[in-house]
Motif scaffolding. Structure first.
Motif, PDB file in Angstrom:
ATOM      1  N   SER A 331       0.796  -1.142   0.002  1.00  0.00           N
ATOM      2  CA  SER A 331      -0.001  -0.199  -0.312  1.00  0.00           C
ATOM      3  C   SER A 331       0.924   1.224   0.008  1.00  0.00           C
ATOM      4  O   SER A 331       2.201   1.079   0.157  1.00  0.00           O
ATOM      5  N   PHE A 375      -4.639  -3.468  -4.685  1.00  0.00           N
ATOM      6  CA  PHE A 375      -5.500  -2.011  -4.415  1.00  0.00           C
ATOM      7  C   PHE A 375      -6.188  -1.507  -5.561  1.00  0.00           C
ATOM      8  O   PHE A 375      -5.553  -1.622  -6.595  1.00  0.00           O
ATOM      9  N   SER A 376      -7.162  -0.823  -5.301  1.00  0.00           N
ATOM     10  CA  SER A 376      -7.669  -0.063  -6.264  1.00  0.00           C
ATOM     11  C   SER A 376      -6.733   1.372  -6.341  1.00  0.00           C
ATOM     12  O   SER A 376      -6.141   1.436  -5.627  1.00  0.00           O
ATOM     13  N   GLY A 379      -6.451   3.556  -3.516  1.00  0.00           N
ATOM     14  CA  GLY A 379      -6.134   2.896  -2.301  1.00  0.00           C
ATOM     15  C   GLY A 379      -7.062   2.440  -0.850  1.00  0.00           C
ATOM     16  O   GLY A 379      -6.774   2.051  -0.206  1.00  0.00           O
ATOM     17  N   ARG A 381      -9.750   0.433  -1.683  1.00  0.00           N
ATOM     18  CA  ARG A 381     -10.543  -0.973  -1.835  1.00  0.00           C
ATOM     19  C   ARG A 381      -9.254  -2.097  -2.106  1.00  0.00           C
ATOM     20  O   ARG A 381      -8.290  -1.826  -2.841  1.00  0.00           O
ATOM     21  N   LEU A 382      -9.559  -2.890  -1.414  1.00  0.00           N
ATOM     22  CA  LEU A 382      -8.544  -4.192  -1.926  1.00  0.00           C
ATOM     23  C   LEU A 382      -9.325  -5.272  -2.333  1.00  0.00           C
ATOM     24  O   LEU A 382     -10.423  -5.851  -1.739  1.00  0.00           O
ATOM     25  N   PHE A 406      -8.022   2.376   4.971  1.00  0.00           N
ATOM     26  CA  PHE A 406      -6.587   1.926   4.694  1.00  0.00           C
ATOM     27  C   PHE A 406      -5.672   3.043   5.112  1.00  0.00           C
ATOM     28  O   PHE A 406      -5.859   4.278   4.620  1.00  0.00           O
TER      29      PHE A 406
END
Length: 408
Positions: A331, A375-376, A379, A381-382, A406
């Protein structure tokens, strides 16, 4: 640093068999900013921080896991999950039937939102598919991007918005695919024929790192003749001593085709890794996992040294929170997210401070493995999959999205 990195990602390039998406330069710059930001800054807290010892259990940054929800998903407070696709069922707002055994994945920006790409680890007829989202996260479509390949396990994204899908078979290939579903996939023979697992692109050194899923496998890098064109280049293997830390060099592979002599057996001094799995690059560092010994390795590119970021055998009392290490991603905060093949069916987080803790857990799916964490672009959404879901079979795969606060 950001400017030079962007220039490298968006410089004009020829098509070389897989044309780039039809985006104008402003869109490309916006894509590069989102796509490169994690690579440029995601590992900054780790830089130069050679740990006195590998990560140890401790309180995670998000607190304890809550009770399982209706989907069997345990998450920290403030996080929620949903299913976005199931193997054998049509994805919402599409005619695409989600593939069996979903595996490695990545996210890509498009002009309307983003795309999540997922491999299919079946043999024959593996390949890869994609799910498209709008800017609010609504699924707007899904489609096939690679067909008629075998055991497509992991892979990696490139800075020019393509997905490298890797075959986990003896003398397997890497296929470069178009996440937008417009252009045909291209087999990249120059990247070597071996039991491919994952790939991680390094836009600073203009090279791609490759793991090998063999008990005596190696770590490779492929440096294309022209950055952005994977049709030709130089395949090398990491050479080092047998210790768990030390210095390393790169040595040319004489025959990337791997026949009659396997690539891993061509160079004296090639360092052996027990079952190479996931691979992630950020900020002059490569992290990769080895499932045979439950380790996460850290390759420090500025100092040309390697060390262990995690080793479950060094955790006393049988309390290792992370076992069956597999796919890995990072991330923007510098946290690593490592998926388990078996174990407690967790995705664990390893912080830059050297703490390892469960981030999520799936209940009632002990016959499966967690795959494809990504991750989208923003950051928030996983995405990940349970490869065999509750059924324990390849046809029972489930792909999830987790949303929450996150760290950035």
């Amino acid at each position: 640093m950001v400017t030079s990195l962007l220039e490298r990602c968006v410089e004009p390039q020829e098509n070389h068999g897989l044309p780039r998406p039809g985006l104008h330069r402003r869109s490309l710059l916006r894509t590069a900013v989102v796509g490169v930001s994690a690579a440029a800054f995601g590992g900054s807290l780790w830089r130069g921080a050679a740990h006195a010892s590998p990560a140890q259990p401790g309180p995670g940054p998000y607190g304890a896991l809550g009770a399982a929800d209706a989907q069997g998903l345990q998450l920290p407070r403030g996080f929620t999950g949903r299913v976005i696709a199931r193997s054998g069922q049509r994805v919402a707002n599409s005619s695409y039937t989600w593939h069996s055994a979903p595996d490695g994945g990545a996210c890509f920006v498009d002009g309307r939102g983003w795309i999540y790409v997922s491999n299919s680890e079946i043999d024959p007829a593996g390949g890869a598919g994609a799910v498209r989202f709008d800017s609010s996260g609504t699924v707007t479509g899904a489609y096939r991007i690679l067909s008629d390949t075998r055991l497509n396990c992991a892979g990696g994204a490139t800075p020019w918005q393509t997905w490298l899908s890797c075959e986990e078979i003896s003398r397997g290939y890497v296929y470069e695919t178009d996440p937008f579903g417009v252009r045909a996939a291209v087999r990249r023979d120059a990247m070597g024929r071996f039991k491919h697992e994952a790939a991680a692109a390094d836009p600073v050194r203009r090279t791609v790192y490759l793991t090998e899923d063999e008990s005596n496998g190696c770590l490779y890098r492929f440096t294309p003749t022209t950055w952005g064109d994977l049709s030709s280049g130089r395949l090398q293997v990491l050479t080092a001593g047998s210790a768990a830390s030390g210095s390393f060099t790169w040595t040319d592979i004489p025959d990337p085709d791997g026949s009659p002599t396997a690539t891993r057996s061509q160079v004296a001094g090639a360092k052996r890794f027990n079952g190479g799995e996931g691979c992630h690059y950020a900020d002059d560092t490569v992290w990769f996992t080895t499932k045979g010994d439950n380790r996460v390795w850290q390759l420090n590119l500025l100092s040309a040294t390697y060390e262990l970021a995690y080793d479950d055998s060094l955790i006393g009392g049988g309390g290792a929170p992370l076992t069956g290490v597999d796919n890995v991603t990072g991330s923007a905060s510098g946290d690593l997210y490592v998926a388990e093949d078996g174990g407690s069916m967790d995705i664990c987080v390893i912080t830059p401070g050297g703490v390892v803790a469960p981030f999520l857990r799936l209940q009632g799916q002990s016959g499966s493995e967690i795959t494809g964490p990504a991750f989208s672009p923003d950051g928030s959404r996983l995405y990940f999959s349970s490869q065999r879901g509750t059924s324990g079979s390849a046809s029972g795969g489930i792909t999830y999205e987790v949303t929450g606060p996150f760290r950035t």
